[in-house]
Motif scaffolding. Structure first.
Motif, PDB file in Angstrom:
ATOM      1  N   SER A   1      -2.833   0.250   4.346  1.00  8.20           N
ATOM      2  CA  SER A   1      -4.213   0.162   3.866  1.00  8.20           C
ATOM      3  C   SER A   1      -4.550   1.256   2.846  1.00  8.20           C
ATOM      4  O   SER A   1      -5.698   1.401   2.443  1.00  8.20           O
ATOM      5  N   THR A   2      -3.539   2.020   2.427  1.00  6.02           N
ATOM      6  CA  THR A   2      -3.751   3.100   1.459  1.00  6.02           C
ATOM      7  C   THR A   2      -3.379   2.626   0.056  1.00  6.02           C
ATOM      8  O   THR A   2      -2.269   2.152  -0.164  1.00  6.02           O
ATOM      9  N   THR A   3      -4.309   2.763  -0.869  1.00  3.54           N
ATOM     10  CA  THR A   3      -4.065   2.383  -2.258  1.00  3.54           C
ATOM     11  C   THR A   3      -4.267   3.589  -3.156  1.00  3.54           C
ATOM     12  O   THR A   3      -5.281   4.271  -3.068  1.00  3.54           O
TER      13      THR A   3
ATOM     14  N   THR B   1       0.301   0.514  -3.259  1.00  2.00           N
ATOM     15  CA  THR B   1      -0.374   0.275  -1.987  1.00  2.00           C
ATOM     16  C   THR B   1       0.662   0.274  -0.876  1.00  2.00           C
ATOM     17  O   THR B   1       1.682  -0.415  -0.958  1.00  2.00           O
TER      18      THR B   1
ATOM     19  N   TYR C   1       2.498  -7.629 -10.346  1.00  4.36           N
ATOM     20  CA  TYR C   1       2.516  -7.172  -8.963  1.00  4.36           C
ATOM     21  C   TYR C   1       3.884  -7.447  -8.363  1.00  4.36           C
ATOM     22  O   TYR C   1       4.433  -8.535  -8.538  1.00  4.36           O
TER      23      TYR C   1
ATOM     24  N   THR D   1      -4.207   4.785  -7.242  1.00  4.60           N
ATOM     25  CA  THR D   1      -4.230   4.335  -8.632  1.00  4.60           C
ATOM     26  C   THR D   1      -4.117   5.557  -9.519  1.00  4.60           C
ATOM     27  O   THR D   1      -4.744   6.576  -9.250  1.00  4.60           O
TER      28      THR D   1
ATOM     29  N   ARG E   1       3.717  -1.926  -2.274  1.00  4.79           N
ATOM     30  CA  ARG E   1       3.268  -2.871  -3.292  1.00  4.79           C
ATOM     31  C   ARG E   1       2.893  -2.100  -4.557  1.00  4.79           C
ATOM     32  O   ARG E   1       2.167  -1.118  -4.491  1.00  4.79           O
TER      33      ARG E   1
ATOM     34  N   THR F   1      -0.784   1.041  -9.841  1.00  5.48           N
ATOM     35  CA  THR F   1      -1.319   1.124  -8.488  1.00  5.48           C
ATOM     36  C   THR F   1      -0.192   0.957  -7.488  1.00  5.48           C
ATOM     37  O   THR F   1       0.673   0.097  -7.656  1.00  5.48           O
TER      38      THR F   1
END
Length: 169
Positions: free
Chosen positions: A44-46, A41, A117, A48, A88, A39
């Motif tokens: 606010s965009t993630t 990020t 992470y 996967t 991230r 994933t």
């Protein structure tokens, strides 16, 4: 007479229990191992993603030829990144346990990570260093490659994911 009724009821319950257990085992045997995901990020965009097609060694290290093919594949999910933003990256716990690395313009991690992470500065991900002159340049678009190490670190790469990062002015 009542003994016969009780005996039949016990038999039905036993048959129902055996049937339920059999159905449960049959259902479990049809389950596949869950696909490991990576994933990314930004703001606010993630995004996967599953592994790059053909780049999941299923427990075995990929050959150098396979890795070269995985790196050269185009596509992957893309996201716009502003200068100074944080990117991230998250991986499944199984990937973290094996160890993983990140390559963008240049290798990003000095050593494989065992964290699930990590956070990176976008500016670092877009930089490329000329190995001959040491001069640093910044790319407008970069493929972010995430690689899972094969069992026993140092054994090569087992799985790869990629995402496209596009610099936004």
């Amino acid at each position: 007479m009542t003994a016969a009724l009780i005996s039949r009821a016990k038999g039905r319950r036993a048959a129902a229990a055996i049937g339920a257990v059999s159905l449960g085992l049959l259902t479990l045997s049809a389950c596949e191992k869950p696909t490991e995901l990576a994933t990314v990020t930004v703001g606010s965009t993630t995004l996967t993603s599953e592994a790059i097609p053909g780049c999941d060694g299923n427990g075995e290290a990929l050959s150098q030829k396979q890795i070269a093919s995985c790196v050269s594949q185009e596509g992957g999910k893309s996201v716009e990144v502003h200068a100074g933003e944080k990117v991230r990256i998250g991986v499944d716990p199984a990937v973290a346990k094996a160890g993983w690395y990140v390559v963008a313009g240049d290798p990003v991690l000095r050593a494989p990570s065992n964290d699930t992470y990590r956070t990176f500065d976008a500016d670092k991900l877009f930089q490329r260093t000329n190995p001959q002159t040491g001069q640093v340049s910044y790319l407008k678009e970069v493929t972010l490659l995430i690689g899972k190490l094969a069992k026993g670190q140092g054994q090569g790469t087992e799985t790869m994911w990629h995402f496209q990062l596009k610099a936004k002015d």
